[in-house]
Scaffold this motif. Sequence first.
Motif, PDB file in Angstrom:
ATOM      1  N   ARG A  94       1.902   3.751  -3.507  1.00  0.00           N
ATOM      2  CA  ARG A  94       2.688   3.658  -2.230  1.00  0.00           C
ATOM      3  C   ARG A  94       2.876   4.973  -1.555  1.00  0.00           C
ATOM      4  O   ARG A  94       3.508   5.643  -2.320  1.00  0.00           O
ATOM      5  CB  ARG A  94       4.167   2.798  -2.242  1.00  0.00           C
ATOM      6  CG  ARG A  94       4.845   2.562  -1.079  1.00  0.00           C
ATOM      7  CD  ARG A  94       6.007   2.066  -1.282  1.00  0.00           C
ATOM      8  NE  ARG A  94       7.034   2.558  -2.236  1.00  0.00           N
ATOM      9  CZ  ARG A  94       7.417   2.187  -3.343  1.00  0.00           C
ATOM     10  NH1 ARG A  94       6.739   1.094  -3.939  1.00  0.00           N
ATOM     11  NH2 ARG A  94       8.111   2.723  -4.420  1.00  0.00           N
ATOM     12  N   ARG A 122       2.742   3.428   3.810  1.00  0.00           N
ATOM     13  CA  ARG A 122       3.705   2.527   3.381  1.00  0.00           C
ATOM     14  C   ARG A 122       3.899   1.281   4.128  1.00  0.00           C
ATOM     15  O   ARG A 122       4.064   0.321   3.504  1.00  0.00           O
ATOM     16  CB  ARG A 122       5.221   3.177   3.531  1.00  0.00           C
ATOM     17  CG  ARG A 122       5.481   4.412   2.580  1.00  0.00           C
ATOM     18  CD  ARG A 122       6.815   5.198   2.780  1.00  0.00           C
ATOM     19  NE  ARG A 122       6.725   6.250   1.875  1.00  0.00           N
ATOM     20  CZ  ARG A 122       7.108   6.209   0.663  1.00  0.00           C
ATOM     21  NH1 ARG A 122       7.807   4.906   0.121  1.00  0.00           N
ATOM     22  NH2 ARG A 122       7.053   7.243  -0.420  1.00  0.00           N
ATOM     23  N   SER A 123       3.345   1.379   5.360  1.00  0.00           N
ATOM     24  CA  SER A 123       3.557   0.184   6.405  1.00  0.00           C
ATOM     25  C   SER A 123       2.372  -0.899   5.595  1.00  0.00           C
ATOM     26  O   SER A 123       2.467  -2.143   5.497  1.00  0.00           O
ATOM     27  CB  SER A 123       3.096   0.471   7.898  1.00  0.00           C
ATOM     28  OG  SER A 123       1.848   1.007   7.766  1.00  0.00           O
ATOM     29  N   TYR A 125       1.190  -0.733   2.850  1.00  0.00           N
ATOM     30  CA  TYR A 125       1.626  -1.295   1.406  1.00  0.00           C
ATOM     31  C   TYR A 125       2.590  -2.259   1.449  1.00  0.00           C
ATOM     32  O   TYR A 125       2.525  -3.244   0.588  1.00  0.00           O
ATOM     33  CB  TYR A 125       2.334   0.121   0.603  1.00  0.00           C
ATOM     34  CG  TYR A 125       2.535  -0.244  -0.824  1.00  0.00           C
ATOM     35  CD1 TYR A 125       1.778   0.421  -1.923  1.00  0.00           C
ATOM     36  CD2 TYR A 125       3.630  -0.951  -1.118  1.00  0.00           C
ATOM     37  CE1 TYR A 125       1.935  -0.102  -3.186  1.00  0.00           C
ATOM     38  CE2 TYR A 125       3.973  -1.170  -2.578  1.00  0.00           C
ATOM     39  CZ  TYR A 125       2.885  -0.572  -3.472  1.00  0.00           C
ATOM     40  OH  TYR A 125       3.377  -0.910  -4.913  1.00  0.00           O
ATOM     41  N   ARG A 126       3.199  -2.525   2.338  1.00  0.00           N
ATOM     42  CA  ARG A 126       4.252  -3.509   2.739  1.00  0.00           C
ATOM     43  C   ARG A 126       3.549  -4.867   2.894  1.00  0.00           C
ATOM     44  O   ARG A 126       4.057  -5.983   2.456  1.00  0.00           O
ATOM     45  CB  ARG A 126       5.328  -3.322   3.573  1.00  0.00           C
ATOM     46  CG  ARG A 126       6.287  -2.198   3.155  1.00  0.00           C
ATOM     47  CD  ARG A 126       7.656  -2.529   4.248  1.00  0.00           C
ATOM     48  NE  ARG A 126       7.111  -1.931   5.397  1.00  0.00           N
ATOM     49  CZ  ARG A 126       6.954  -0.691   5.888  1.00  0.00           C
ATOM     50  NH1 ARG A 126       7.766   0.373   5.121  1.00  0.00           N
ATOM     51  NH2 ARG A 126       6.854  -0.200   7.097  1.00  0.00           N
ATOM     52  N   GLN A 127       2.204  -4.691   3.293  1.00  0.00           N
ATOM     53  CA  GLN A 127       1.402  -5.983   3.590  1.00  0.00           C
ATOM     54  C   GLN A 127       0.437  -6.325   2.179  1.00  0.00           C
ATOM     55  O   GLN A 127      -0.487  -6.872   2.774  1.00  0.00           O
ATOM     56  CB  GLN A 127       0.570  -5.656   4.887  1.00  0.00           C
ATOM     57  CG  GLN A 127       1.277  -5.553   6.040  1.00  0.00           C
ATOM     58  CD  GLN A 127       2.545  -6.532   6.344  1.00  0.00           C
ATOM     59  OE1 GLN A 127       2.041  -7.487   6.384  1.00  0.00           O
ATOM     60  NE2 GLN A 127       3.760  -6.081   6.624  1.00  0.00           N
ATOM     61  N   LYS A 128       0.651  -5.575   1.296  1.00  0.00           N
ATOM     62  CA  LYS A 128      -0.279  -5.750   0.105  1.00  0.00           C
ATOM     63  C   LYS A 128      -0.725  -7.081  -0.239  1.00  0.00           C
ATOM     64  O   LYS A 128      -1.477  -7.348  -1.166  1.00  0.00           O
ATOM     65  CB  LYS A 128       0.029  -4.701  -0.872  1.00  0.00           C
ATOM     66  CG  LYS A 128       1.240  -5.025  -1.586  1.00  0.00           C
ATOM     67  CD  LYS A 128       1.801  -3.931  -2.609  1.00  0.00           C
ATOM     68  CE  LYS A 128       3.036  -4.608  -3.141  1.00  0.00           C
ATOM     69  NZ  LYS A 128       4.301  -4.337  -2.218  1.00  0.00           N
ATOM     70  N   GLU A 151       1.720  -5.806  -7.775  1.00  0.00           N
ATOM     71  CA  GLU A 151       2.631  -4.832  -8.227  1.00  0.00           C
ATOM     72  C   GLU A 151       3.714  -5.239  -9.107  1.00  0.00           C
ATOM     73  O   GLU A 151       4.122  -6.459  -9.011  1.00  0.00           O
ATOM     74  CB  GLU A 151       3.563  -4.325  -6.950  1.00  0.00           C
ATOM     75  CG  GLU A 151       4.638  -3.356  -7.136  1.00  0.00           C
ATOM     76  CD  GLU A 151       5.525  -3.054  -5.770  1.00  0.00           C
ATOM     77  OE1 GLU A 151       5.826  -1.691  -5.908  1.00  0.00           O
ATOM     78  OE2 GLU A 151       5.713  -4.004  -5.085  1.00  0.00           O
TER      79      GLU A 151
END
Length: 307
Positions: A94, A122-123, A125-128, A151
């Motif tokens: 991230r 980071r945006s 990553y939040r949708q991973k 994660e």
Amino acid sequence: MTATDLAALQPRLPSPLQPLADERFTRRGVTLLLKRDDLIHEALPGNKWRKLALNLRAARGRPLLTFGGAYSNHLRAVAAAGRLLGFPTVGVVRGDELAGRPLNPSLAQCAADGMRLVFIDRSTYRQKHHPGTVARILAEARAQDSYVIPEGGSNSLAVQGCTDLGHELRDEAGVVAIACGTGGTLAGLAAGLAPGQEAVGIPVLKGGFLTAEIRRLQTETFGAPTANWRLDDRFHAGGYARTTPALDAFADDFEQRHALPLERLYVAKLLLGLTTLTEEGAFPPGTRLAAVITGRPGPEAVDRSSR
């Protein structure tokens, strides 16, 4: 990857259960026990072994791709597993702003163990957790043939692996407590306990999202959530990878009392939470309270009080 391959790593199971005399507990009539999962394996301590073992078998030697922050214990464990068992690993980190910078000690250890690090914004990553985002990350990382672990390693196989922790503690304690990141260990631990036992989770992230996530993991794994666990959200110290002067002072004092080095981001928060709960009278006299020690201080053990 077979059970024999994993057994060759010689994990110490069941992990030791050690009584600890601390007057803050004994004066309340509470017996404190330390479940030393940090001693399971030098490179894969604690819940990392329990969460990864079944996933490693399922991967069958394929490259492993997983996700984590810059100080992720999970990333380090996956990298170590790859080195020990001889398969490639990819860590999706991230924060694209970290690319090109000198690696911190935690990520440097991942790289030394052969993990290829991929930094994403980071945006994204939040949708991973979205399948389309995962497919794009795999393509951009040139890792389409990889076995993907989420994660923190928390999926159904990880939850199943953590039921063994509950089984090992049956008839040993009335209450079992653990620090929680993504919730998978608590989900499995609670399911493995005997009737009448209770699990207490101390979240190390703020946000209050873990209740729903643990219920989801248990439902996905066992068909329904169990009713034998609860969370106390007061001890995250501002969030993951954060500490406070009060937490650091508590950890320093605990280390001096018991000559036990404390990992700050999970274990110290757990023990501070249990000390506070005991002093509040949350556990009746006669309670046997087991605290699961999930890890030991690693290369990330630096002052983060300003982070």
